[in-house]
Write a protein that holds these residues in place. Structure first.
Motif, PDB file in Angstrom:
ATOM      1  N   ASP A  88      27.622 -42.682  25.531  1.00 51.75           N
ATOM      2  CA  ASP A  88      28.707 -43.526  25.034  1.00 51.75           C
ATOM      3  C   ASP A  88      28.637 -43.650  23.512  1.00 51.75           C
ATOM      4  O   ASP A  88      29.666 -43.605  22.824  1.00 51.75           O
ATOM      5  N   ASN A 111      29.684 -40.394  21.708  1.00 49.55           N
ATOM      6  CA  ASN A 111      31.124 -40.143  21.747  1.00 49.55           C
ATOM      7  C   ASN A 111      31.924 -41.218  21.020  1.00 49.55           C
ATOM      8  O   ASN A 111      33.156 -41.188  21.036  1.00 49.55           O
ATOM      9  N   GLY A 112      31.221 -42.173  20.395  1.00 53.27           N
ATOM     10  CA  GLY A 112      31.898 -43.276  19.738  1.00 53.27           C
ATOM     11  C   GLY A 112      32.142 -43.033  18.264  1.00 53.27           C
ATOM     12  O   GLY A 112      31.937 -41.934  17.735  1.00 53.27           O
ATOM     13  N   GLN A 113      32.570 -44.097  17.592  1.00 52.97           N
ATOM     14  CA  GLN A 113      32.922 -44.042  16.171  1.00 52.97           C
ATOM     15  C   GLN A 113      31.852 -44.757  15.360  1.00 52.97           C
ATOM     16  O   GLN A 113      31.638 -45.955  15.521  1.00 52.97           O
ATOM     17  N   THR A 140      34.340 -45.829  21.784  1.00 53.21           N
ATOM     18  CA  THR A 140      35.748 -45.481  21.959  1.00 53.21           C
ATOM     19  C   THR A 140      36.016 -44.650  23.204  1.00 53.21           C
ATOM     20  O   THR A 140      37.160 -44.585  23.677  1.00 53.21           O
ATOM     21  N   LYS A 141      34.965 -44.006  23.754  1.00 52.65           N
ATOM     22  CA  LYS A 141      35.146 -43.174  24.949  1.00 52.65           C
ATOM     23  C   LYS A 141      33.987 -43.389  25.925  1.00 52.65           C
ATOM     24  O   LYS A 141      33.336 -42.435  26.366  1.00 52.65           O
ATOM     25  N   PRO A 142      33.715 -44.649  26.297  1.00 51.77           N
ATOM     26  CA  PRO A 142      32.596 -44.878  27.211  1.00 51.77           C
ATOM     27  C   PRO A 142      32.923 -44.398  28.617  1.00 51.77           C
ATOM     28  O   PRO A 142      34.097 -44.349  29.024  1.00 51.77           O
ATOM     29  N   LEU A 143      31.884 -44.041  29.364  1.00 49.53           N
ATOM     30  CA  LEU A 143      32.079 -43.608  30.741  1.00 49.53           C
ATOM     31  C   LEU A 143      32.552 -44.762  31.611  1.00 49.53           C
ATOM     32  O   LEU A 143      33.305 -44.558  32.574  1.00 49.53           O
ATOM     33  N   ARG A 166      34.656 -48.252  31.679  1.00 47.26           N
ATOM     34  CA  ARG A 166      35.725 -48.843  30.883  1.00 47.26           C
ATOM     35  C   ARG A 166      35.365 -50.217  30.324  1.00 47.26           C
ATOM     36  O   ARG A 166      35.878 -50.628  29.279  1.00 47.26           O
ATOM     37  N   LEU A 185      34.574 -50.351  26.673  1.00 47.72           N
ATOM     38  CA  LEU A 185      35.551 -49.829  25.721  1.00 47.72           C
ATOM     39  C   LEU A 185      35.769 -50.810  24.579  1.00 47.72           C
ATOM     40  O   LEU A 185      35.979 -52.013  24.786  1.00 47.72           O
ATOM     41  N   ARG A 186      35.713 -50.277  23.344  1.00 45.93           N
ATOM     42  CA  ARG A 186      35.928 -51.011  22.101  1.00 45.93           C
ATOM     43  C   ARG A 186      34.840 -52.029  21.811  1.00 45.93           C
ATOM     44  O   ARG A 186      35.016 -52.906  20.957  1.00 45.93           O
TER      45      ARG A 186
END
Length: 644
Positions: A171, A174-176, A187-190, A192, A195-196
């Motif tokens: 996670d 794949n994040g920011q 931003t793209k966690p497995l 939900r 998320l954010r």
């Protein structure tokens, strides 16, 4: 119980050492000393087996050439020895003797593991030594690292109120990345529900005095398994009881930190000159595994187990001659009182809940920067009872100073004699009296002298940068990411102005004196004002501004009295101080600093006065200070012309 056995790894042809007692099995690389695998009750995937074999369980250092950055993680040893074995326990040793041709960190290193009959876990500890001829070196960090099976361990716990399901390393990847690499917006966690959210390992830091249990559980397996690092004593950690450091964080990773400069900066690094001698034992800590029906059951069981381990300290089973057993340690006791003749009520009062400790001889307060000393580089701390009484047990023999600080009072106490602890000694210092810094009566004060900025206004986090663990926290809300940016949002046009007698520091004094962002990667200093009235002024008297900082990061705090143009030079400047990074790393304090600033009555006027506080360094978002406490004192009654 089986003791140890050699096996031959048929893939990479390296030897292993296996310690097992029917509950736990530890597979160690021979002679490298790192941990290849831990098994518990038939579960063979406690550590992350997909990691490189040297990247699962290991001791590591971050070392520098003096004044330079660098490091040598994942220390390997070169020799193996069985120290002891019988029907009740086994202790093994992995050593490396330093030589110039080998390079690496210039220490002789002895990494030991103890496994006992019936224990649901094992004890690692590390002995470090420097002898004549070793080169100069600077140490940032020493720790033990465990990288756990990422498919199994998803629930992390470090305190009763700080535990949760955690995102994964994937996670994060794949994040920011946010303002620094450790902070990532997911931003793209497995899953939900993450998320954010913001994830940052520094959001899970903790003070040494509270760092007793940290670890992980496996919420999706039956039975659930817990992996815990239990710390029975903090005597071997650096910089005293309120030093903050890392614990567990996304990986899943569990850490036992021995030495670091986190929340303190390079002022606390272990700096060795060429040929400087040193020897110290770090640990043992207990690596505990348990199983049960729920995450909370596993946590509570680990907490109880840590309590039992602490009662058994110092352990009687380590075989190193450098680990000092209880019968060769000493005890000291006494009573601490505080005398402040300008306080209301009794001039002599008991130091309730004061911190009292023994450390390397030095100046008052030097304990908070102490990271090394030859032979007895340890600190021993306790808290006083409501009557100021204290007892410190199990002190390693050596020469110490006794230090103290008292919540509610500024400054640091130091007993004026060196204390020599000998094996079996019991020393009573009777009643000690601390006279905190004070030059005159209090005219006004802002905050609470407790070395924290927690009593000041801590804003809610930006709703787009939330860590849900702290969403409804009041005590820990300062751990949210990005609070330094909220100052400009709350003060968009003008800097903070605090009116004594009208404003409330709990609502109106921002917890951190930060910079203001004015463009892409551009910042400017902020100047705060304290406005106050004086009914009378003693022009020939000397007033005192007691200014205590809870944190400072590459900052220079300048002070003017009734000078709206902030003429150069300032009436007072700290000079550039600090590197604790507590603002960026969500710590409500770093190193404590106290400045007693003399103010001539000629700089003050009858009626309205203004003190200007300017933090003048502004290269990034993170230069700044946190205030602990500010007090203006009038001239002492004996001053010429005193008329208060």
């Amino acid at each position: 119980m089986s003791y140890y056995e050699y096996t031959h790894h048929t893939i990479d042809l390296e030897f292993q050492v296996i310690l097992q007692n029917g509950i736990v099995s530890i597979t160690l690389a021979k002679p490298g000393g790192y941990i290849l695998e831990i098994s518990y009750n038939g579960i063979d995937t406690i550590l992350e087996s997909r990691n490189d074999k040297k990247d699962r369980g290991y001791v590591d250092f971050v070392t520098n050439e003096p004044g330079e950055s660098g490091g040598e993680p994942k220390t390997e040893t070169t020799d193996f020895k069985v120290i002891a074995q019988d029907q009740n326990m086994v202790e093994v040793s992995f050593t490396r003797t330093w030589s110039p041709s080998d390079g690496g960190v210039p220490f002789n290193i002895d990494i030991r593991y103890i496994l006992r009959r019936g224990d649901s876990g094992f004890y690692p500890y590390v002995i470090l030594e420097r002898v004549e001829g070793f080169p100069a070196v600077e140490i940032d960090q020493i720790r033990i690292v465990f990288k756990l099976a990422r498919d199994r361990f998803r629930y992390m716990a470090i305190s009763n109120t700080r535990q949760r399901m955690m995102p994964s390393m994937a996670d994060r990847e794949n994040g920011q990345t946010l303002d620094y690499p450790e902070a990532v917006l997911l931003t793209k966690p497995l899953q939900r529900n993450f998320l954010r959210e913001v994830d940052d390992k520094y959001q899970y830091s903790i003070e040494t005095q509270d760092n007793k249990v940290n670890g992980w559980t496996s919420p999706y397996s039956e039975p659930r398994v817990g992996f815990w690092i239990l710390t029975p004593s903090n005597e071997f950690r650096n910089c005293g009881p309120i030093k903050q450091d890392l614990t567990s964080h996304v990986g899943p990773i569990a850490l036992s930190m021995f030495v670091s400069n986190h929340y303190a900066g390079r002022e606390v690094n272990m700096k060795f000159q060429e040929g400087e001698l040193y020897k110290k034992v770090f640990g043992p800590v207990f690596i505990y595994l348990n199983s049960g029906p729920s995450n909370q059951n596993l946590w509570l069981d680990a907490v109880q187990k840590q309590s039992n381990e602490a009662k058994s300290w110092p352990y009687n089973f380590p075989r190193s001659i450098d680990f000092i057993p209880a019968n060769k340690r000493g005890t000291i006791s006494g009573r601490l009182q505080v005398q402040d003749r300008f306080m209301k009520g009794q001039s002599l009062q008991n130091a309730n809940s004061a911190y009292v400790g023994l450390g390397l001889p030095g100046d008052p307060g030097s304990w908070q920067k102490e990271s090394k000393v030859y032979i007895y580089g340890y600190q021993f701390w306790t808290r006083t009872d409501k009557n100021g009484n204290f007892v410190i047990n199990n002190i390693v023999p050596g020469d110490y100073n006794l230090y103290a600080w008292v919540p509610g009072f500024i400054g640091d106490y130091k007993y004026n004699k060196t204390i020599t602890i000998t094996p079996g000694c019991s020393t009573n210092l009777n009643t000690l009296v601390y006279n905190p810094p004070r030059n005159g009566p209090t005219l006004w004060e802002i905050g609470i002298p407790d070395r924290l900025a927690a009593e000041f206004f801590v804003p809610d986090a930006n709703p787009k940068l939330i860590n849900n663990l702290y969403r409804n926290h009041t005590i820990d809300k300062f751990r949210q990411y990005g609070l330094w940016e909220r100052y400009a949002e709350l003060h968009p046009h003008n800097d903070l102005v605090f009116v004594v007698g009208a404003n409330d520091y709990r609502k109106d004094w921002y917890f951190a004196h930060v910079t203001r962002k004015i463009g892409e990667k551009k910042y400017r200093p902020c100047t705060w004002q304290i406005v106050f009235d004086l009914p009378n002024v003693t022009s020939r008297g000397i007033y005192t501004l007691q200014l205590a900082l809870a944190s400072s990061t590459e900052a220079e705090l300048q002070v003017w009295f009734n000078d709206p143009k902030n003429a150069n030079p300032a009436h007072f400047t700290t000079g550039q101080v600090g590197g604790d990074n507590a603002i960026a790393r969500h710590g409500i304090h770093g190193l404590y600093r106290l400045y007693s600033i003399g103010v001539s009555g000629k700089h003050l006027v009858k009626g309205k006065n203004i003190i200007y506080l300017k933090q003048s360094k502004a290269l990034t978002a993170f230069e700044g200070v946190m205030y602990d406490y500010i007090r203006l004192e009038g001239p002492p009654p004996s001053s010429p012309g005193f008329d208060h």
